[in-house]
Design a protein around this motif. Structure first.
Motif, short mmCIF file in Angstrom:
data_model
loop_
_atom_site.label_atom_id
_atom_site.label_comp_id
_atom_site.label_asym_id
_atom_site.label_seq_id
_atom_site.Cartn_x
_atom_site.Cartn_y
_atom_site.Cartn_z
N LEU B 61 0.85 -1.19 0.00
CA LEU B 61 0.00 0.00 0.00
C LEU B 61 0.89 1.24 0.00
CD1 LEU B 61 -2.67 -1.18 2.55
CD2 LEU B 61 -2.76 -1.22 0.07
N SER B 62 0.27 2.42 -0.16
CA SER B 62 1.10 3.62 -0.19
C SER B 62 1.71 3.81 1.20
CB SER B 62 0.26 4.83 -0.58
OG SER B 62 -0.91 4.87 0.17
N GLY B 63 2.98 4.22 1.18
CA GLY B 63 3.69 4.39 2.44
C GLY B 63 4.36 3.13 2.93
N SER B 64 4.27 2.05 2.13
CA SER B 64 4.89 0.81 2.59
C SER B 64 6.38 0.78 2.25
CB SER B 64 4.19 -0.38 1.96
OG SER B 64 4.26 -0.30 0.55
N GLY B 65 6.84 1.72 1.45
CA GLY B 65 8.27 1.81 1.17
C GLY B 65 8.68 1.22 -0.16
N LYS B 66 7.68 0.80 -0.97
CA LYS B 66 8.04 0.16 -2.23
C LYS B 66 8.71 1.13 -3.20
CE LYS B 66 3.17 0.45 -3.74
NZ LYS B 66 2.86 1.68 -3.02
N SER B 67 8.17 2.36 -3.30
CA SER B 67 8.80 3.34 -4.18
C SER B 67 10.15 3.78 -3.63
CB SER B 67 7.90 4.56 -4.36
OG SER B 67 6.78 4.21 -5.12
N SER B 68 10.26 3.86 -2.31
CA SER B 68 11.54 4.26 -1.71
C SER B 68 12.62 3.25 -2.08
CB SER B 68 11.41 4.32 -0.20
OG SER B 68 10.33 5.13 0.17
N LEU B 69 12.27 1.97 -2.05
CA LEU B 69 13.25 0.94 -2.37
C LEU B 69 13.60 1.01 -3.86
CD1 LEU B 69 14.92 -1.45 -1.58
CD2 LEU B 69 12.96 -2.93 -1.85
N LEU B 70 12.57 1.21 -4.69
CA LEU B 70 12.82 1.31 -6.13
C LEU B 70 13.78 2.45 -6.43
CD1 LEU B 70 11.55 0.19 -8.94
CD2 LEU B 70 10.51 2.44 -9.00
N ARG B 71 13.54 3.60 -5.78
CA ARG B 71 14.38 4.75 -6.04
C ARG B 71 15.79 4.61 -5.50
NH1 ARG B 71 9.77 6.47 -7.24
NH2 ARG B 71 9.29 8.48 -8.16
N ALA B 72 15.95 3.68 -4.57
CA ALA B 72 17.31 3.44 -4.07
C ALA B 72 18.14 2.72 -5.13
CB ALA B 72 17.26 2.63 -2.79
N ILE B 238 7.34 -11.70 -6.71
CA ILE B 238 6.62 -10.61 -6.06
C ILE B 238 7.18 -10.40 -4.67
CG2 ILE B 238 4.38 -9.81 -5.19
CD1 ILE B 238 3.07 -11.41 -7.41
N GLY B 239 7.48 -9.15 -4.34
CA GLY B 239 7.90 -8.82 -2.99
C GLY B 239 6.81 -8.00 -2.34
N ILE B 240 6.23 -8.51 -1.25
CA ILE B 240 5.16 -7.75 -0.60
C ILE B 240 5.75 -6.93 0.52
CG2 ILE B 240 2.95 -7.94 0.62
CD1 ILE B 240 2.18 -9.69 -1.44
N MET B 241 5.46 -5.63 0.52
CA MET B 241 6.03 -4.75 1.54
C MET B 241 4.95 -4.21 2.46
SD MET B 241 9.07 -2.67 -0.35
CE MET B 241 9.78 -2.18 1.19
N GLU B 242 5.32 -4.14 3.75
CA GLU B 242 4.43 -3.51 4.71
C GLU B 242 5.28 -2.76 5.71
OE1 GLU B 242 2.55 -6.01 7.49
OE2 GLU B 242 1.20 -4.44 8.19
N SER B 243 4.89 -1.55 6.03
CA SER B 243 5.65 -0.62 6.87
C SER B 243 7.16 -0.84 6.79
CB SER B 243 5.16 -0.64 8.30
OG SER B 243 4.93 -1.95 8.74
N ALA B 244 7.67 -0.52 5.59
CA ALA B 244 9.11 -0.45 5.31
C ALA B 244 9.80 -1.80 5.21
CB ALA B 244 9.82 0.44 6.31
N LYS B 245 9.10 -2.89 5.47
CA LYS B 245 9.77 -4.20 5.41
C LYS B 245 9.20 -5.05 4.28
CE LYS B 245 10.72 -4.71 10.32
NZ LYS B 245 9.61 -4.16 11.10
N ILE B 246 10.08 -5.91 3.73
CA ILE B 246 9.59 -6.90 2.77
C ILE B 246 9.12 -8.08 3.58
CG2 ILE B 246 10.21 -8.43 0.89
CD1 ILE B 246 12.25 -6.40 0.01
N ILE B 247 7.83 -8.39 3.53
CA ILE B 247 7.36 -9.48 4.39
C ILE B 247 7.27 -10.80 3.66
CG2 ILE B 247 6.23 -8.16 6.20
CD1 ILE B 247 3.70 -8.27 4.71
N GLN B 248 7.23 -10.77 2.34
CA GLN B 248 7.28 -12.02 1.59
C GLN B 248 7.84 -11.76 0.21
OE1 GLN B 248 3.56 -14.17 1.26
NE2 GLN B 248 4.57 -16.05 0.63
#
Lengths: 281, 400
Positions: B61-72, B238-248
């Motif tokens: 979801l938004s804010g889960s950090g997926k875009s932050s990781l992509l931009r890294a 698929i990497g599922i992210m929740e509150s900044a962590k990859i959970i699966q």
């Protein structure tokens, strides 16, 4: 409550001693600036006055056509200039035009880079903001006095006062334009490997161009609004007949000169707005 | 060798990153860190390897950090800690610690990016937008225009080359964005919710186009999405992210079948898994069928039985003691060409969607085979399971 008025804080005399100090120690700099600018302006004016009036009129018409592709505008520009010629303010109009364009050029030369810098360094804008406010709100006559002392009578103190008054517009609007560039455009530029220099030239400046152009147009208008005040310190141009008319309560002369100023303002405004209007389509 | 190797990456936005990292290690939550240091944790301890040619979808979801990781990955976001290795020919470059010149080289030669809101330069024509990255590389005008035109042809927008982006529809604009990224000839493509701003119909069309283009190009793609259906459709991992962590981090089928926790399960419950689920994960195993005198009964109503030898090779299919016709349907055969009222033998890794189509067409159960060995059957029970999204409860139910 007497103690408040007993000891006056000598703000005025501080300023005076600062200007005195400048005159005593940096006079040669101001003289050099004064002589160079005066020579430049007078040469250009002489050249334009030497030309037969048909040449500048046709040139103005051609510029209007190239930028705007509009027949009514060209007719208006030519007719307005012919009217000024007819009223007998041709030379004064050219002097005003050169003064305004010189002031604008110098304002842009300094204003746009300062605006770009301020947009990139927030601390710089924090410092700049009160200074810009001051420059625009202080009554013009107040800084006319020190510029007069520093640069002597003539066209240069008028020019400097005009710049002080008008430079805030390009600084502000360049700053606004650059800081409002959409973040994803900046990101796209960076993601495709743009160096900071290329980012400025290929992304930020083109994106901010409408705002910068608005700043330049405003700068021209603000400069034009200073012509009468410049005339008070000896600058030639359409301001002079206005001042003279004021002193002699000459309604007809005042009206004619005022009309000429308005016509110049409209011509400059319409010609300069052309690239802006295109962006909006 | 992985094309991208993300090793224990933290991305923290703010001024006190060192203190924030310390707090992270103490196990403090995101909110606690914002309250103490004012920093936002974008990504916490991300570890994934992305192989060459894979489409890795970061979902959350938004804010889960997926875009932050992509931009890294291309250094738009600074990596606060950890290693972010990206393949550059034979060596791996650490984006987290490399110098400016290397970063520029990586951005212009190895990694390109597609943006959610297209991020096209509104003052440049379509062809100049596509050539934008090449211009940054310092390529000459005629050469880069020629190359840009080729890319525009590929996304079939060459007719629009001289228009401005604002004259194009959203879908077309994003195709320009794709062409701009493809023009760079990079091996790695970062896509930040590229289709989220589009209409559902156009979105699905562009997804198909991307899958098709990918078949020829074999790029390594990191794709960010908040839509699990999209992730399941295009992702190979698929990497599922929740509150900044990859959970699966897993293949799509495992995400659907074995959600790591309730959060993932919740996501999965709201998707259409038919494209992802494979027949062999929902089938009824041969050994679980009831054995009768006629053989294994796989359809009680129509009284169908199948017989296998001891190596599980299919001998025949019978209706009581009458031997029945059957047909084989390889993965590339059109379903409409199959005969009706016939039992169909299919490869075991068939998608449930296709299996349902076959069942609807033939009206008979489906037998799954792998290398001529019968593995199991798909009956109505399996189809209802798939349709109702009860697939990850099967184990439980059967245990009861």
């Amino acid at each position: 409550m007497n103690w408040i008025t007993e000891h006056k804080i000598p703000i005025g005399s501080w300023m005076e001693s600062f200007v005195d100090w400048l005159t005593a120690n940096a006079d040669f700099i101001f003289d050099a600036i004064s002589i160079t600018l005066e020579w430049l302006i007078l040469t250009v004016v002489e050249l334009l006055v030497w030309l037969p009036p048909s040449v500048p009129i046709l040139a103005a018409g051609a510029i209007a056509w190239l930028l705007h592709r509009s027949v009514p505008l060209v007719i208006f520009v030519v007719a307005a200039l012919l009217l000024i010629l007819n009223l007998g303010y041709w030379q004064e109009m050219l002097e005003t035009l050169v003064l305004v364009l010189t002031a604008t050029t110098i304002s842009i030369m300094f204003g746009v880079p300062i605006g770009i810098l301020a947009a990139h360094k927030p601390w710089l804008y924090t410092i700049l903001r009160p200074i810009l406010d001051l420059m625009q709100t202080i009554p013009t006559f107040v800084y006319l006095i020190p510029t007069l002392v520093l640069f002597g009578l003539g066209v240069v103190p008028g020019l400097i006062s005009t710049i002080i008054f008008a430079i805030a517009a390009p600084i502000r609007l360049t700053y606004l334009g650059i800081s409002k560039v959409p973040g994803d455009l900046i990101e796209a530029g960076r993601a495709f490997g743009a160096t900071p220099f290329k980012l400025l030239y290929k992304v930020e400046l083109p994106a901010a161009m409408p705002s910068i152009m608005a700043g330049i147009t405003q700068c021209i208008m603000l400069s034009l609004s200073m012509v009468v005040i410049s005339a008070l310190v000896g600058a030639d141009g359409l301001g002079k007949p206005v001042v003279r008319a004021l002193n002699t309560v000459n309604i007809s002369q005042g009206f004619e000169a005022g009309l000429a100023i308005v016509l110049v303002a409209i011509i400059l405004d319409r010609i300069c707005k052309a690239p802006n209007a295109k962006e909006d389509v | 060798m992985a094309a991208i190797s993300i090793q224990n990456v933290d991305v923290i936005f703010g001024k006190n990153t060192e203190q924030s990292i310390e707090l992270l290690d103490q196990g403090k939550s995101r909110q606690e860190i914002i309250n103490t240091t004012g920093d936002t944790v974008g990504v916490h301890n991300a570890c994934i390897d992305i192989e060459e040619g894979e489409i890795c979808v970061l979902m959350g979801l938004s804010g889960s950090g997926k875009s932050s990781l992509l931009r890294a990955v291309n250094g738009l976001n600074k990596t606060s800690r950890g290693k972010l290795l990206v393949q550059d020919c034979e060596e791996m470059v650490d984006i987290a610690s490399c110098d400016r010149a290397t970063l520029l080289h990586m951005r212009s030669k190895r990694i390109s990016m597609v943006f959610q809101n297209f991020a096209l330069m509104p003052w440049l024509s379509v062809v100049d937008n596509v050539a934008f990255g090449l211009e940054m590389q310092g390529m000459g005008k005629t050469e880069r225009r020629k190359k840009a035109m080729e890319q525009l042809k590929m996304v079939s927008l060459d007719q629009w080359a001289d228009k401005l982006p604002s004259e194009l529809s959203g879908g077309m604009q994003q195709r320009v964005g794709l062409a701009r990224a493809f023009a760079m000839d990079t091996d790695i493509l970062l896509m930040d919710e590229p289709f989220s701003a589009l209409d559902p119909l156009i979105r699905s069309q562009l997804q198909d186009e991307l899958i098709e283009l990918q078949q020829n190009m074999k790029k390594t793609i990191v794709f960010v999405s908040h839509d699990l259906d999209e992730a399941l459709k295009i992702g190979s991992k698929i990497g599922i992210m929740e509150s900044a962590k990859i959970i699966q981090y897993d293949i799509p089928e495992n995400i659907v079948l074995k959600p790591a926790n309730a959060y993932v399960q919740d996501f999965v419950a709201h998707t259409n898994p038919l494209n992802v689920l494979k027949g062999n994960s929902l089938m009824k195993h041969v050994n679980d069928l009831t054995e009768t005198q006629y053989g294994y009964c796989f359809d009680e109503q129509q009284q169908l039985y199948l017989n296998v030898d001891h190596q599980q090779h299919l001998i025949n299919i019978t209706h009581l003691d009458q031997v029945q016709q059957m047909q084989f349907c390889p993965a590339d055969q059109a379903v409409e060409e199959l005969s009706k009222n016939t039992v169909t033998l299919v490869p075991a890794d068939i998608t449930m969607k296709r299996a349902i189509e076959i069942k609807y067409h033939t009206g008979y159960p489906i037998i799954l085979a792998e290398q001529e060995r019968v593995l199991g059957v798909l009956n109505d029970h399996s189809f209802y399971h798939a349709l109702l999204g009860k697939h990850f409860q099967t184990d439980l139910e059967e245990a009861l």
